[in-house]
Design a protein around this motif. Structure first.
Motif, mmCIF file in Angstrom:
data_model
loop_
_atom_site.group_PDB
_atom_site.id
_atom_site.type_symbol
_atom_site.label_atom_id
_atom_site.label_comp_id
_atom_site.label_asym_id
_atom_site.label_seq_id
_atom_site.Cartn_x
_atom_site.Cartn_y
_atom_site.Cartn_z
ATOM 1 N N LEU A 1 2.606 -31.274 37.674
ATOM 2 C CA LEU A 1 1.393 -31.738 38.352
ATOM 3 C C LEU A 1 0.338 -30.636 38.395
ATOM 4 N N ASP A 2 0.792 -29.397 38.642
ATOM 5 C CA ASP A 2 -0.154 -28.277 38.647
ATOM 6 C C ASP A 2 -0.827 -28.122 37.287
ATOM 7 N N GLU A 3 -0.051 -28.340 36.226
ATOM 8 C CA GLU A 3 -0.627 -28.251 34.888
ATOM 9 C C GLU A 3 -1.614 -29.384 34.625
ATOM 10 N N LEU A 4 -1.414 -30.502 35.290
ATOM 11 C CA LEU A 4 -2.247 -31.676 35.050
ATOM 12 C C LEU A 4 -3.518 -31.682 35.894
ATOM 13 N N ILE A 5 -3.513 -30.923 37.001
ATOM 14 C CA ILE A 5 -4.658 -30.942 37.915
ATOM 15 C C ILE A 5 -5.974 -30.579 37.231
ATOM 16 N N PRO A 6 -6.026 -29.517 36.390
ATOM 17 C CA PRO A 6 -7.317 -29.194 35.750
ATOM 18 C C PRO A 6 -7.895 -30.343 34.931
ATOM 19 N N SER A 7 -7.034 -31.119 34.294
ATOM 20 C CA SER A 7 -7.540 -32.219 33.470
ATOM 21 C C SER A 7 -8.013 -33.396 34.307
ATOM 22 N N LEU A 8 -7.607 -33.450 35.567
ATOM 23 C CA LEU A 8 -8.028 -34.565 36.420
ATOM 24 C C LEU A 8 -9.493 -34.463 36.817
#
Length: 325
Positions: free
Chosen positions: A272-279
């Motif tokens: 999820l931490d890796e995905l946060i920037p793309s959100l």
């Protein structure tokens, strides 16, 4: 009046009687259903019934443990349909009991019971998964231990027996001290004859001898009692050693399960931490420009097209990840 007495008699719950019923339970449909009906009739005592069921299950051999699981299955399924408390009351006992039926002769039958509970929604998927994990996870030295009935070990009894042995030891030491304080030598016959100078002194010696013999007999009886107490204590200590070995194995299983769960949570957090920037660039409602004028009440907000896959993908991702926990 007769009907009332019969009803009162049927409603009476006797723990010793129920334990005997469990020990004599046969692996037949009639026997299991009859005892199941008896349990359901006394459902107000559901906590006592489950506690005694687990107590007896610890005592008996693997084949009889399977029969007791069949009984629990019958009671639980009927209770699920009727909304009785047995379903909830049995849950914690089943977790303890599952570790006692890992024997290969009964394991597959127990798994079939769990599968039925899962298919019919008796218990939720998480609970069934926990039971299955407890059943299929083996610990060192488990096969030989689980093939033998576990002792009905109670720490309180062990503590009481230790105190009892200490009291016997103190009693024996006191009697030995009294015996040693007696200056009469019962093993030296010549010394006794030499002390017999006259009739009056002879009577005193006889009295002392009788008293000494009584002290010796009391000391011997105390020693015999102490030996018996120590033999029981040794047996209890051996039972405790076996009991806590099994408990240690069960604790390792639970600890390992929590460790695995924690690892999966950490892994999900990392993803999820890796995905946060793309959100930030995938917001379903675009943020307005800093200098953009405030919209009027009649203005329409432009939303993303329904064909935009980003929100749907995110929802699917979260759902799939949470289901794995």
């Amino acid at each position: 009046m007769v009907l009332l007495r019969i009803s009162d008699k049927m409603s009476t719950f006797n723990e010793h009687q129920f334990e005997k019923k469990l020990l004599s339970l046969k692996d037949s449909q009639d026997s299991i259903q009859n005892l199941s009906a008896w349990c359901l009739q006394h459902r107000q005592q559901n906590k006592k019934i489950v506690a005694i069921w687990l107590k007896v299950l610890r005592k008996v051999k693997p084949d009889q443990r399977l029969t007791l699981f069949y009984l629990a299955n019958d009671v639980i399924q009927y209770s699920k349909r009727k909304g009785y408390e047995f379903v909830q009351t049995f849950a914690p006992a089943l977790q303890k009991a599952t570790t006692l039926v890992r024997d290969n002769k009964v394991k597959q039958s127990i798994l079939r019971i769990f599968k039925i509970w899962d298919e019919r929604g008796i218990y939720d998927e998480t609970f069934i998964s926990d039971l299955t994990g407890l059943l299929t996870t083996s610990t060192k030295g488990q096969s030989s231990e689980q093939s033998q009935p576990l002792p009905d070990f109670q720490p309180r009894i062990l503590i009481e027996k230790i105190k009892s042995c200490k009291e016997c030891e103190d009693e024996t030491d006191m009697l030995l001290k009294k015996l040693n304080d007696s200056h009469l030598s019962l093993s030296d016959a010549d010394a006794l004859r030499a002390s017999l100078k006259d009739r009056r002194q002879g009577d005193d010696v006889v009295s002392e001898v009788d008293e000494g013999v009584a002290k010796m007999e009391a000391y011997v009886r105390a020693l015999e009692q102490e030996l018996k107490e120590r033999a029981v204590l040794i047996e209890l200590l051996e039972q405790g050693n076996q009991f806590y070995d099994v408990q240690k194995g069960e604790a390792k299983v639970v600890a390992n399960a929590y460790k695995n769960f924690g690892s999966r949570v950490k892994n999900l957090k990392r993803r999820l931490d890796e995905l946060i920037p793309s959100l930030k660039d995938c917001s379903p409602v675009p943020s307005p420009d800093v200098n953009a004028p405030s919209p009027s009440p009649d203005s329409d907000i432009e939303l993303p097209e329904e064909s935009d896959p980003i929100p749907g993908i995110m929802i699917y991702f979260f759902r799939s990840e949470l289901q794995t926990l």
